[in-house]
Design an enzyme around this catalytic site. Structure first.
Site, short mmCIF file in Angstrom:
data_model
loop_
_atom_site.label_atom_id
_atom_site.label_comp_id
_atom_site.label_asym_id
_atom_site.label_seq_id
_atom_site.Cartn_x
_atom_site.Cartn_y
_atom_site.Cartn_z
N GLU A 1 0.98 -1.60 0.03
CA GLU A 1 0.28 -0.12 -0.24
C GLU A 1 0.94 1.02 -0.09
O GLU A 1 0.13 2.27 -0.48
CB GLU A 1 -1.00 -0.03 1.06
CG GLU A 1 -1.98 -0.96 1.16
CD GLU A 1 -3.12 -0.96 1.53
OE1 GLU A 1 -3.22 0.09 2.40
OE2 GLU A 1 -3.85 -1.60 1.95
N TYR B 1 -3.10 5.37 7.22
CA TYR B 1 -2.35 3.45 7.21
C TYR B 1 -0.86 3.32 6.47
O TYR B 1 0.87 3.94 6.87
CB TYR B 1 -3.17 2.40 7.41
CG TYR B 1 -2.39 1.13 6.98
CD1 TYR B 1 -1.77 0.07 8.54
CD2 TYR B 1 -2.30 0.99 5.31
CE1 TYR B 1 -0.85 -0.72 7.63
CE2 TYR B 1 -1.68 -0.24 5.59
CZ TYR B 1 -0.95 -1.15 6.96
OH TYR B 1 -0.31 -2.49 6.77
P1 NAD Z 1 -2.66 -7.42 12.95
O1 NAD Z 1 -3.43 -6.33 13.26
O2 NAD Z 1 -3.19 -8.54 12.60
O3 NAD Z 1 -2.00 -7.93 14.40
C1 NAD Z 1 -0.84 -6.19 14.90
C2 NAD Z 1 0.03 -6.83 15.92
O4 NAD Z 1 0.55 -5.59 16.19
C3 NAD Z 1 -0.85 -7.08 17.51
O5 NAD Z 1 -1.00 -8.44 17.96
C4 NAD Z 1 -1.46 -5.95 18.11
O6 NAD Z 1 -1.08 -6.24 19.65
C5 NAD Z 1 0.68 -6.06 17.96
N1 NAD Z 1 1.21 -4.42 17.72
C6 NAD Z 1 0.59 -2.81 18.16
N2 NAD Z 1 0.83 -2.08 18.51
C7 NAD Z 1 2.01 -2.98 18.45
C8 NAD Z 1 3.23 -1.86 19.50
N3 NAD Z 1 3.13 -0.93 19.73
N4 NAD Z 1 3.53 -2.50 20.83
C9 NAD Z 1 3.64 -3.71 20.54
N5 NAD Z 1 2.98 -4.41 19.23
C10 NAD Z 1 1.63 -4.07 19.10
O7 NAD Z 1 -1.54 -6.62 11.54
P2 NAD Z 1 -1.28 -8.44 10.59
O8 NAD Z 1 -2.41 -7.83 9.59
O9 NAD Z 1 -0.80 -9.45 11.34
O10 NAD Z 1 0.00 -7.59 10.05
C11 NAD Z 1 1.09 -7.56 10.62
C12 NAD Z 1 2.55 -6.11 9.91
O11 NAD Z 1 2.33 -6.90 8.46
C13 NAD Z 1 1.87 -5.61 9.93
O12 NAD Z 1 3.16 -4.11 9.93
C14 NAD Z 1 1.01 -4.92 8.60
O13 NAD Z 1 1.43 -3.03 7.68
C15 NAD Z 1 2.02 -5.88 8.03
N6 NAD Z 1 1.09 -5.99 6.82
C16 NAD Z 1 0.38 -7.04 6.66
C17 NAD Z 1 -0.82 -6.86 5.31
C18 NAD Z 1 -1.92 -7.51 5.81
O14 NAD Z 1 -2.67 -8.92 4.68
N7 NAD Z 1 -2.45 -8.32 6.01
C19 NAD Z 1 -0.66 -7.61 4.49
C20 NAD Z 1 1.08 -6.78 3.75
C21 NAD Z 1 1.69 -5.70 5.35
O1 DAU Z 2 -2.22 -5.06 1.04
C1 DAU Z 2 -1.96 -5.11 2.11
C2 DAU Z 2 -2.45 -4.23 3.07
O2 DAU Z 2 -4.13 -5.14 3.09
C3 DAU Z 2 -2.52 -4.63 4.36
O3 DAU Z 2 -0.97 -3.73 4.48
C4 DAU Z 2 -2.90 -4.28 5.61
O4 DAU Z 2 -2.91 -3.79 7.04
C5 DAU Z 2 -4.24 -4.96 5.23
O5 DAU Z 2 -5.08 -4.10 6.20
C6 DAU Z 2 -4.87 -5.08 3.81
O6 DAU Z 2 -5.42 -3.98 3.71
P1 DAU Z 2 -6.79 -3.62 2.98
O7 DAU Z 2 -7.42 -2.55 3.41
O8 DAU Z 2 -6.49 -4.20 1.18
O9 DAU Z 2 -7.30 -4.63 3.43
P2 DAU Z 2 -9.32 -5.14 3.74
O10 DAU Z 2 -9.84 -6.39 4.19
O11 DAU Z 2 -9.10 -3.85 4.60
O12 DAU Z 2 -9.92 -4.59 2.35
C7 DAU Z 2 -9.88 -5.35 1.12
C8 DAU Z 2 -10.90 -4.66 0.39
O13 DAU Z 2 -12.08 -4.89 0.81
C9 DAU Z 2 -10.64 -2.77 0.02
O14 DAU Z 2 -10.83 -3.10 -0.65
C10 DAU Z 2 -12.03 -2.30 1.12
C11 DAU Z 2 -12.78 -3.56 1.18
N1 DAU Z 2 -13.73 -3.97 2.23
C12 DAU Z 2 -13.56 -4.10 3.45
C13 DAU Z 2 -14.47 -4.40 4.41
C14 DAU Z 2 -13.66 -4.59 5.76
C15 DAU Z 2 -14.92 -4.04 2.02
O15 DAU Z 2 -15.52 -3.56 0.65
N2 DAU Z 2 -16.02 -3.96 2.51
C16 DAU Z 2 -15.23 -3.98 4.15
O16 DAU Z 2 -16.82 -4.51 4.72
#
Ligand code: NAD
Ligand code: DAU
Length: 340
Positions: A126, A149
């Site tokens: 992102e 974010y």
């Molecule tokens: P998540 O929200 O599920 O987990 C985040 C974790 O970080 C939680 O356990 C929370 O307690 C901890 N945390 C938050 N603030 C903190 C702090 N100040 N100190 C210590 N711990 C803290 O997130 P996720 O989806 O597992 O994402 C993990 C990482 O990967 C993030 O950095 C996110 O940007 C990145 N990422 C996520 C996705 C995705 O699709 N979920 C994709 C690409 C990158």
């Molecule tokens: O691309 C990587 C990112 O993917 C990570 O960095 C973020 O931590 C992770 O949350 C995710 O971000 P998105 O915004 O893409 O994910 P989310 O699941 O929130 O939404 C996915 C898509 O679905 C987005 O286009 C918004 C849409 N959406 C999401 C929700 C929660 C809906 O249409 N309805 C919903 O209720």
């Protein structure tokens, strides 16, 4: 090897801890997590008695605590800790600057003081902003984040990069596309839609449902981070993605079909502010340099994930705390009206 994994009680961090303990049984893993609403130790029930695993409740903004924990000359820090949900960043943007920018900086500085040998920053696609209907994000794409974010993640990436340039710290940055799989917090698209469908509640699709995300199974992401941790060239960025582009509407339709629920549950609602239209990753660099290839097909991975949520009702019922219910009401109450 001693590895300090921050945010290890979250979705990807907990999967990564299990991946490391399974694939490197002699390593010692320290999970540093502040346990925000998104952190859940239930996700680690199967490793908590492993003698190679230890949880230490820690905020990455707490320099004093980090100085006590990071032993001089430790092998690695892998930073997953973050505020990770775009919709929450629209409701409360500054919390994201605090955790994601300042927290990463405090952690990085503590790692530098302790002489940690490798720092891996888990970032996101992102940071590159949004794409039109063609093209891919490469590591050379400009940083053009559109949400609070993604802006906070881009800020963190810049500081991590600067520590390599200025202090020759051995750092890497990974930028992955959307993950799915077990233990994802139900605020995110796939678990939210599965759980709503199981309850026969409306499925709130933002805008026209044609926004595209590039989905990757969390285990494939963990494998990529493991390769970067061990073999990433100092200072390099690695994109991670599996070429699984789907519109949000396609995802929701697949979930309904897998669960045998009607498409009449779909409700188009007011769009997300600044909603990025399309993400798509070019992962040529990590494939060619580090030999990474994803193992899951999207169809198998999605089916398995839906089944996981069906079979783990206790896990997601427990995380739907009062805080989550309040957030859900704030985010969806007026969008869905009486049907929420
Ligand atoms: P998540 O929200 O599920 O987990 C985040 C974790 O970080 C939680 O356990 C929370 O307690 C901890 N945390 C938050 N603030 C903190 C702090 N100040 N100190 C210590 N711990 C803290 O997130 P996720 O989806 O597992 O994402 C993990 C990482 O990967 C993030 O950095 C996110 O940007 C990145 N990422 C996520 C996705 C995705 O699709 N979920 C994709 C690409 C990158
Ligand atoms: O691309 C990587 C990112 O993917 C990570 O960095 C973020 O931590 C992770 O949350 C995710 O971000 P998105 O915004 O893409 O994910 P989310 O699941 O929130 O939404 C996915 C898509 O679905 C987005 O286009 C918004 C849409 N959406 C999401 C929700 C929660 C809906 O249409 N309805 C919903 O209720």
């Amino acid at each position: 090897m001693n590895i300090f994994i921050t945010g290890g009680a979250g979705f990807i961090g907990s999967n990564f801890i299990k991946y490391i303990l399974k694939n490197h049984a002699d390593y010692h893993v320290y999970n540093l997590d502040a346990l925000t609403y998104a952190g859940n130790l239930d996700s680690l029930w199967d490793v908590e008695s492993n003698p190679h695993y230890r949880f230490i409740k820690t905020d990455i903004q707490d320099a004093g605590a980090l100085d006590e924990i990071l032993a001089p000359g430790s092998d690695a820090v892998v930073n997953f800790a973050a505020e990770s949900h775009v919709d929450r960043s629209i409701l409360d943007p500054q919390a994201f600057t605090h955790t994601n920018v300042l927290g990463t900086h405090v952690l990085l500085e503590a790692a530098r003081r302790a002489g940690v040998k490798k720092f891996v920053q888990v970032s996101t696609d992102e940071v590159y902003g949004t794409l039109g209907s063609t093209g891919y994000f490469t590591e050379e794409s400009p940083l053009l984040p559109n949400s609070p974010y993604s802006a906070s993640k881009a800020g963190a990436d810049c500081i991590v990069r600067a520590y390599h340039e200025t202090y020759s710290m051995d750092v890497n940055i990974t930028r992955c596309s959307n993950n799915y799989g077990p233990y994802q917090f139900p605020e995110k698209l796939i678990p939210l839609m599965v759980i709503n469908a199981l309850h026969d509640k409306p499925l709130p699709v933002y805008g026209d449902g044609q926004n595209i995300r590039d989905w990757l199974h969390v285990e494939d992401h963990c494998q990529a981070i493991d390769l970067v941790l061990h073999n990433g060239r100092p200072g390099e960025v690695y994109n991670v993605g599996g070429h699984n582009e789907r519109t949000n509407l396609q995802i929701v339709q697949s979930i309904l079909s897998e669960l045998g629920k009607p498409e009449s549950l779909i409700q188009f609602v007011e769009d997300r502010l600044g909603h990025d239209r399309r993400y798509a990753i070019d992962a040529t660099k990590i494939r060619n340099e580090l030999g990474w290839t994803p193992r899951y097909t999207f169809e198998d991975g999605l089916r398995e994930t839906i089944r996981w949520y069906v079979d783990h009702r206790d896990w997601w019922e427990n995380v739907q705390s009062g805080e989550y219910r309040k957030y859900y009401e704030q985010q969806y109450g007026s969008r869905l009206g009486a049907r929420s």
